[in-house]
Design an enzyme around this catalytic site. Structure first.
Site, PDB file in Angstrom:
ATOM      1  N   GLY A 174      35.263  -7.628  20.021  1.00 57.97           N
ATOM      2  CA  GLY A 174      35.789  -6.618  19.102  1.00 57.97           C
ATOM      3  C   GLY A 174      35.250  -5.247  19.451  1.00 57.97           C
ATOM      4  N   ALA A 412      41.497  13.631  50.929  1.00 61.83           N
ATOM      5  CA  ALA A 412      40.246  12.884  50.836  1.00 61.83           C
ATOM      6  C   ALA A 412      39.079  13.712  51.366  1.00 61.83           C
ATOM      7  CB  ALA A 412      40.371  11.568  51.584  1.00 61.83           C
TER       8      ALA A 412
HETATM    9  C1  HXC Z   1      28.280 -13.105  10.215  1.00 60.35           C
HETATM   10  C2  HXC Z   1      28.157 -14.637  11.878  1.00 60.35           C
HETATM   11  C3  HXC Z   1      29.013 -13.863  12.682  1.00 60.35           C
HETATM   12  C4  HXC Z   1      29.500 -12.629  12.154  1.00 60.35           C
HETATM   13  C5  HXC Z   1      28.452 -15.608  13.783  1.00 60.35           C
HETATM   14  N1  HXC Z   1      27.851 -15.706  12.601  1.00 60.35           N
HETATM   15  N2  HXC Z   1      29.198 -14.491  13.860  1.00 60.35           N
HETATM   16  N3  HXC Z   1      27.794 -14.254  10.660  1.00 60.35           N
HETATM   17  N4  HXC Z   1      29.102 -12.313  10.918  1.00 60.35           N
HETATM   18  N5  HXC Z   1      30.300 -11.839  12.862  1.00 60.35           N
HETATM   19  C6  HXC Z   1      26.980 -16.775  12.120  1.00 60.35           C
HETATM   20  C7  HXC Z   1      27.750 -18.068  11.898  1.00 60.35           C
HETATM   21  O1  HXC Z   1      28.315 -18.069  10.618  1.00 60.35           O
HETATM   22  C8  HXC Z   1      26.645 -19.094  12.034  1.00 60.35           C
HETATM   23  O2  HXC Z   1      25.923 -19.121  10.830  1.00 60.35           O
HETATM   24  C9  HXC Z   1      25.763 -18.489  13.096  1.00 60.35           C
HETATM   25  O3  HXC Z   1      26.059 -17.106  13.132  1.00 60.35           O
HETATM   26  C10 HXC Z   1      26.037 -19.066  14.450  1.00 60.35           C
HETATM   27  O4  HXC Z   1      27.429 -19.010  14.705  1.00 60.35           O
HETATM   28  P1  HXC Z   1      28.209 -20.213  15.381  1.00 60.35           P
HETATM   29  O5  HXC Z   1      29.657 -19.902  15.282  1.00 60.35           O
HETATM   30  O6  HXC Z   1      27.723 -21.526  14.852  1.00 60.35           O
HETATM   31  O7  HXC Z   1      27.678 -20.080  16.885  1.00 60.35           O
HETATM   32  P2  HXC Z   1      28.436 -20.318  18.232  1.00 60.35           P
HETATM   33  O8  HXC Z   1      29.180 -21.612  18.188  1.00 60.35           O
HETATM   34  O9  HXC Z   1      27.410 -20.143  19.262  1.00 60.35           O
HETATM   35  O10 HXC Z   1      29.518 -19.161  18.351  1.00 60.35           O
HETATM   36  C11 HXC Z   1      29.105 -17.821  18.475  1.00 60.35           C
HETATM   37  C12 HXC Z   1      30.331 -16.872  18.313  1.00 60.35           C
HETATM   38  C13 HXC Z   1      31.059 -17.209  16.986  1.00 60.35           C
HETATM   39  C14 HXC Z   1      31.266 -17.078  19.509  1.00 60.35           C
HETATM   40  C15 HXC Z   1      29.788 -15.456  18.365  1.00 60.35           C
HETATM   41  O11 HXC Z   1      30.126 -17.251  15.934  1.00 60.35           O
HETATM   42  C16 HXC Z   1      32.123 -16.215  16.644  1.00 60.35           C
HETATM   43  O12 HXC Z   1      33.237 -16.248  17.166  1.00 60.35           O
HETATM   44  N6  HXC Z   1      31.801 -15.313  15.696  1.00 60.35           N
HETATM   45  C17 HXC Z   1      32.724 -14.288  15.246  1.00 60.35           C
HETATM   46  C18 HXC Z   1      32.995 -13.271  16.324  1.00 60.35           C
HETATM   47  C19 HXC Z   1      33.857 -12.138  15.842  1.00 60.35           C
HETATM   48  O13 HXC Z   1      35.073 -12.274  15.761  1.00 60.35           O
HETATM   49  N7  HXC Z   1      33.211 -11.070  15.363  1.00 60.35           N
HETATM   50  C20 HXC Z   1      33.857  -9.909  14.810  1.00 60.35           C
HETATM   51  C21 HXC Z   1      34.297  -9.014  15.966  1.00 60.35           C
HETATM   52  S1  HXC Z   1      35.046  -7.591  15.387  1.00 60.35           S
HETATM   53  P3  HXC Z   1      25.197 -20.432  10.306  1.00 60.35           P
HETATM   54  O14 HXC Z   1      24.649 -20.023   8.973  1.00 60.35           O
HETATM   55  O15 HXC Z   1      26.236 -21.473  10.249  1.00 60.35           O
HETATM   56  O16 HXC Z   1      24.147 -20.720  11.323  1.00 60.35           O
HETATM   57  C22 HXC Z   1      33.861  -6.451  15.460  1.00 60.35           C
HETATM   58  C23 HXC Z   1      34.321  -5.155  14.940  1.00 60.35           C
HETATM   59  C24 HXC Z   1      33.395  -4.044  15.354  1.00 60.35           C
HETATM   60  O17 HXC Z   1      32.794  -6.673  15.871  1.00 60.35           O
HETATM   61  C25 HXC Z   1      34.049  -2.745  15.009  1.00 60.35           C
HETATM   62  C26 HXC Z   1      33.275  -1.578  15.565  1.00 60.35           C
HETATM   63  C27 HXC Z   1      33.925  -0.256  15.278  1.00 60.35           C
END
Ligand code: HXC
Length: 526
Positions: A174, A412
């Site tokens: 993201g 160049a």
């Molecule tokens: C809160 C989160 C989180 C998030 C992960 N966790 N991402 N908590 N916010 N964005 C938490 C999970 O709930 C979980 O909590 C723990 O972290 C581990 O995550 P898992 O999914 O079990 O781990 P894994 O299988 O290793 O996968 C990791 C991951 C996945 C690939 C990063 O968690 C994922 O896809 N997360 C979301 C990614 C995403 O879409 N983010 C937003 C991007 S948009 P528990 O309590 O169960 O341990 C963005 C906008 C920015 O960033 C804008 C800027 C201007």
């Protein structure tokens, strides 16, 4: 209720300390290791000189407790920040902790990073970010988005003041991708790091395309697009590469890169010097690998190439000559004959600005037949995008040394470190051809009609005439001496003299004045 005793207080402190060391869920360290990744603290330990890391903000937490009254706010808020030394030089570092809320970025996490960047700014030291994060912390809502905005702003303000290096060691998805992208260098790890704007599920939903994390944002694909500068196979290797990179850079925009003792450097000609005489073919259309030249110039043959998978028709990277750090930009005749195109100009331009920001002298090795012509390049904005290279050389204030190895044709010439682009020392090998174009094309344009008429008239000496005209053009244009007569080549040197000429020039240019322009910035055609 009795008053807490001193022992209770000490117990409380001990518990607080233990929780702060590992605030994550049980089993999450094992999960991290099982993926082939190190934890945040392990990474920092490997990166920093032993015993130098001082952690900052270990006890910081999000401002309020969870709604049910229990206090699950983790200490450190999913990121370890601090300052220590790498090879004896001060560096600020952060490591996102994937074992705590997935390393996601909430407001406290972001404020810790901003404070770290501001500290680096104040003391003038690089920031190394070890990224392993689920991105914006979902439960923080717009607070998390605002955090990224705040972070992005501080990074942009600091751009060009201290080096900012991002190592992607997990997911970076993201808007989070703009954090490494607004820094100076991005390193990735094969297989375990992924960087993309939208993940496979969103892509499937929006476009119907089936894809994978690796296909969308694996290290390899990011290396090919130029998003990643360098790729390693493990966390450990990536941390070593980061140390290697830092060794070439000044700690900030007013310092100089460290000069290392070079015990293997010799002021006498070496075997490697003599080999330079045989690497570049005299025939102007024959290919060779310019890295063979760079390695013979570099101390210990050590060349740190970056962006090797992107626009390989130009080679960029760092080396040392007699201990002086140098950034090299070299046309690569073994890829598309070294022809410049849009990607190559953007790659070289960005590198020049990075070297200029952190006081690394620029060495340009020229062997270029010109710019790639064609509809595709024109329509992709070759004029606007290509002019970045021109701009980057024109603005650079670090010592600039150019060596023309062979061809330097057309536009160049003007964009590859010519004497006119504030270049300090301009050298050419004897076979250098610095001209608007090669002989066959020039003779065809200048004398095509005359030759055609000879053919129509049945002349028998057409070939003789053609060869005569080619020889004349070669004498007048396709050698370095007419350029040296004008003062735009300082010296014509034999290939084997190159290393020592560079060493002398770098010594002489060490005191080159580095006056930044008075304006805040020019209007580079981005
Ligand atoms: C809160 C989160 C989180 C998030 C992960 N966790 N991402 N908590 N916010 N964005 C938490 C999970 O709930 C979980 O909590 C723990 O972290 C581990 O995550 P898992 O999914 O079990 O781990 P894994 O299988 O290793 O996968 C990791 C991951 C996945 C690939 C990063 O968690 C994922 O896809 N997360 C979301 C990614 C995403 O879409 N983010 C937003 C991007 S948009 P528990 O309590 O169960 O341990 C963005 C906008 C920015 O960033 C804008 C800027 C201007």
């Amino acid at each position: 209720m009795s008053n807490p005793t001193m022992e209770d207080a000490i117990d409380g402190l001990r518990q607080r300390r233990e929780e702060s060391v590992f605030p994550g869920k049980p089993g999450s360290i094992e999960k991290q290791h099982a993926k082939g990744k190190l934890t945040a603290r392990e990474r920092i330990e490997l990166l920093m000189d032993e015993g130098t890391f001082v952690e900052l903000g270990r006890l910081r937490r999000a401002p309020r407790a969870t709604e049910d009254g229990s206090d699950k706010r983790p200490f450190g808020d999913g990121v370890v920040t601090g300052i220590g030394k790498i090879d004896g030089r001060q560096v600020c570092v952060y490591a996102q902790d994937a074992t705590v809320l997935g390393g996601s970025v909430g407001q406290t996490h972001a404020k810790k990073l901003v404070d770290l960047y501001k500290l680096a700014w104040k003391i003038g030291c690089p920031v190394v970010g070890l990224n392993d994060s689920g991105g914006a912390r979902i439960q923080d809502g717009v607070g998390a988005l605002a955090s990224y905005s705040m972070l992005g702003n501080v990074k942009c303000e600091m751009s060009g003041v201290v080096p900012m290096i991002g190592l992607i060691m997990g997911t970076c998805a993201g808007g989070a991708v703009y954090s490494p992208a607004t820094g100076d260098f991005t390193f990735m790890v094969n297989g375990t790091s992924h960087m993309f704007l939208t993940g496979p599920e969103v892509v499937r939903e929006v476009t119907g395309q089936e894809t994978t994390m690796e296909e969308l944002g694996g290290a390899e694909i990011n290396a090919i697009t130029g998003n990643a500068h360098y790729v390693d196979d493990t966390d450990e290797e990536s941390l070593e590469s980061c140390k290697r990179l830092l060794s070439f850079l000044a700690s900030n925009n007013v310092g100089k890169p460290p000069r290392f003792a070079a015990p293997s450097f010799s002021w006498d000609l070496t075997d490697a010097d003599m080999e330079l005489d045989g690497i570049v073919p005299v025939e102007s259309n024959k290919a060779y690998d310019v890295i063979e030249v760079i390695e013979r110039i570099a101390d210990d043959g050590d060349f740190f190439e970056i962006h090797s998978r992107w626009a390989a028709n130009v080679v960029i990277g760092f080396l040392r000559v007699n201990g002086h750090s140098v950034g090299v930009i070299a046309n690569q005749p073994s890829v598309n004959a070294g022809t410049m195109n849009i990607d190559a100009t953007e790659k070289a331009a960005r590198f020049i600005r990075t070297c200029d920001a952190f006081n690394v002298p620029i060495l340009t090795l020229v062997d270029v037949p010109g710019y790639l012509p064609g509809i595709e390049q024109e329509r992709a904005g070759a004029i606007r995008r290509g002019s970045k290279l021109f701009y980057a050389y024109a603005e650079a204030r670090v010592p600039s040394i150019t060596v023309t190895l062979r061809k330097s044709y057309g536009g160049a010439y003007a964009t590859m470190g010519s004497k006119q682009s504030l270049n300090d020392v301009n050298l050419a090998w004897p076979q250098a051809e610095i001209a608007v174009m090669g002989a066959p094309a020039a003779v065809k344009i200048l004398h095509g009609r005359e030759l055609l008429k000879m053919i129509q008239d049945g002349a028998t000496d057409v070939e003789e005439k053609y060869n005569e005209l080619v020889a004349e053009y070669t004498r007048d244009h396709l050698n370095p001496y007419p350029v040296a007569e004008r003062g735009w080549v300082d010296r014509v040197i034999k290939p084997h003299e190159t290393r020592l000429e560079l060493a002398r020039s770098l010594d002489l240019l060490e005191t080159r004045r580095h006056d930044p322009p008075a304006r805040p910035h020019g209007n580079i055609p981005l």
